[in-house]
Design a protein around this motif. Sequence first.
Motif, PDB file in Angstrom:
ATOM      1  N   MET A 146       0.475  -1.159  -0.539  1.00 27.44           N
ATOM      2  CA  MET A 146      -0.061  -0.074  -0.098  1.00 27.44           C
ATOM      3  C   MET A 146       0.468   1.014   0.082  1.00 27.44           C
ATOM      4  SD  MET A 146      -3.175  -0.837   0.417  1.00 27.44           S
ATOM      5  CE  MET A 146      -4.244   0.017   1.855  1.00 27.44           C
ATOM      6  N   ALA A 149       1.946   1.579  -3.791  1.00 26.36           N
ATOM      7  CA  ALA A 149       1.041   1.586  -4.944  1.00 26.36           C
ATOM      8  C   ALA A 149       0.813   3.119  -4.813  1.00 26.36           C
ATOM      9  CB  ALA A 149       0.197   0.929  -4.315  1.00 26.36           C
ATOM     10  N   SER A 150       0.884   3.543  -3.160  1.00 28.44           N
ATOM     11  CA  SER A 150       0.816   4.693  -2.883  1.00 28.44           C
ATOM     12  C   SER A 150       1.703   6.054  -2.973  1.00 28.44           C
ATOM     13  CB  SER A 150      -0.085   5.454  -1.267  1.00 28.44           C
ATOM     14  OG  SER A 150      -0.446   6.936  -1.238  1.00 28.44           O
ATOM     15  N   VAL A 155      -2.313   3.334  -8.459  1.00 28.06           N
ATOM     16  CA  VAL A 155      -3.639   3.137  -8.294  1.00 28.06           C
ATOM     17  C   VAL A 155      -3.993   3.929  -9.739  1.00 28.06           C
ATOM     18  CG1 VAL A 155      -6.065   2.924  -7.311  1.00 28.06           C
ATOM     19  CG2 VAL A 155      -3.933   1.907  -6.301  1.00 28.06           C
ATOM     20  N   GLN A 156      -3.973   5.667 -10.081  1.00 29.78           N
ATOM     21  CA  GLN A 156      -4.004   5.835 -10.689  1.00 29.78           C
ATOM     22  C   GLN A 156      -3.291   6.330 -11.280  1.00 29.78           C
ATOM     23  OE1 GLN A 156      -2.451   6.589  -7.905  1.00 29.78           O
ATOM     24  NE2 GLN A 156      -4.168   8.185  -6.009  1.00 29.78           N
ATOM     25  N   ARG A 289      -1.771  12.078   0.873  1.00 25.95           N
ATOM     26  CA  ARG A 289      -2.378  10.984   0.511  1.00 25.95           C
ATOM     27  C   ARG A 289      -2.681   9.898   1.947  1.00 25.95           C
ATOM     28  NH1 ARG A 289       2.197   9.360  -4.537  1.00 25.95           N
ATOM     29  NH2 ARG A 289       2.741  11.724  -4.488  1.00 25.95           N
ATOM     30  N   ALA A 291      -3.835   5.294   2.052  1.00 26.27           N
ATOM     31  CA  ALA A 291      -3.495   4.074   1.789  1.00 26.27           C
ATOM     32  C   ALA A 291      -4.578   3.218   2.836  1.00 26.27           C
ATOM     33  CB  ALA A 291      -2.867   3.658   1.768  1.00 26.27           C
ATOM     34  N   THR A 307     -13.661   7.401  -0.894  1.00 28.18           N
ATOM     35  CA  THR A 307     -13.867   6.799  -1.884  1.00 28.18           C
ATOM     36  C   THR A 307     -14.098   7.899  -3.270  1.00 28.18           C
ATOM     37  OG1 THR A 307     -15.903   7.092  -2.645  1.00 28.18           O
ATOM     38  CG2 THR A 307     -15.485   4.617  -1.078  1.00 28.18           C
ATOM     39  N   ILE A 313      -6.290   5.261  -1.480  1.00 27.13           N
ATOM     40  CA  ILE A 313      -6.814   3.535  -2.174  1.00 27.13           C
ATOM     41  C   ILE A 313      -7.091   3.314  -0.772  1.00 27.13           C
ATOM     42  CG2 ILE A 313      -5.282   2.054  -2.178  1.00 27.13           C
ATOM     43  CD1 ILE A 313      -2.540   3.001  -3.828  1.00 27.13           C
ATOM     44  N   CYS A 314      -8.132   2.987  -0.889  1.00 23.92           N
ATOM     45  CA  CYS A 314      -9.307   2.383  -0.308  1.00 23.92           C
ATOM     46  C   CYS A 314      -9.381   0.744   0.034  1.00 23.92           C
ATOM     47  CB  CYS A 314     -10.833   2.573  -1.014  1.00 23.92           C
ATOM     48  SG  CYS A 314     -10.829   4.540   0.311  1.00 23.92           S
ATOM     49  N   THR A 315      -9.334   0.018   0.455  1.00 24.26           N
ATOM     50  CA  THR A 315      -9.251  -1.502  -0.062  1.00 24.26           C
ATOM     51  C   THR A 315     -10.430  -3.072   0.937  1.00 24.26           C
ATOM     52  OG1 THR A 315      -7.093  -2.533   1.005  1.00 24.26           O
ATOM     53  CG2 THR A 315      -7.341  -2.319  -1.376  1.00 24.26           C
TER      54      THR A 315
END
Length: 368
Positions: A146, A149-150, A155-156, A289, A291, A307, A313-315
């Motif tokens: 996470m 990725a952030s 993700v973006q 940011r 996550a 969201t 980032i949301c999981t």
Amino acid sequence: MVAPSLNLSGQLHRGNDKSLHWISRSESLHKKDMNVSKFKVVVTDHIIRQDGLDLLRAEGGEVVVLRAHSPDEALFEAVEDADGMMARSVTVTARLLELAPKLKVVSRHGVGYENVDLQTCTRLGIAVSISSDANSQSVAEYAFAMMMASAKNIVQSDRAVRANVWARDNSSAVEFHGQTLGIVGLGRIGSRLARLRSGFEMTVLVYDPYATDEAIESCGARRAELDDLLETADFVSLHVPLTEETRHIIGRDELGRMKRSAILVNTARGGLIDESALVDALNEGEIARAAIDVFEEEPLANDHPLTKLDPVICTAHVAGQTQASLVRTSIVAAENILAVLRGDAPEVLVNPEVLENRNRVSWIIDPT
């Protein structure tokens, strides 16, 4: 006996000695001279791996598996004659426990137990156990993923390509080399995360008043107060249980202390962060940011403001789930049930004062 509490590392301790109520497997599990008679276990979630359920059946158990999120009536009926319960996402209420006069153990398929009425369990003589270290590696790896990725806008960038936008400007991406990682809670997961960063030459700060100097130094980290950690760290990752002490440990004031470029990661429990304050902090640019894998209310509402924010980032509370960790967790949860039915303590007993209550379990160990 002094009642236990959870420290910031997610470890159990009694009083001032901070000692774990931890029973080694060589002492407590698989005792050959002790047979478990016929018994019934209710498994509250159909996605729990079969490995642990097969272990229960091999010991003579009747295993009743319910679908996840079954109606209360189905759960009430199933536990009426149950000796054990393997619980994942279900809320174990006082009403449910009162309807299960034979129940001896609630074995959590996981490490959190805020969804179990611990006080009622202890009063009735029901042991509560957790699956200790079964998914620690999975969660630590996920937290690091996470962060990555952030920091790299993965993700973006994926969203843009899928929307037919070929945007090669990734100038806001962040390198890990030389950055500072702040870990709140140096338990089984936090310590693994500290070691995962070793190839990036990151500085690691730890806030955990219960962690020993030796434990912190063994991870190549330095101790810090929470305010100092928040003001210094480029990445902040939370790894503490949800208790009255830790609820909203990251609130408006704490977010205001963080760097404007900071990234906040939470794979522990949703209530650790004041989500309203986090939304405001992101909108106002107080941090860069976030996550988030866990939320104050789950499942997350479709219109939840987090969201709607691009830097987030949301999981869906999946950090602890890998093929290997789910097998390990089911086995440990089953072993904990078998230990209690033999009259022994499970590997990690959340309510050790239950050992003094013999209403339902004929304990064979000294409660002191």
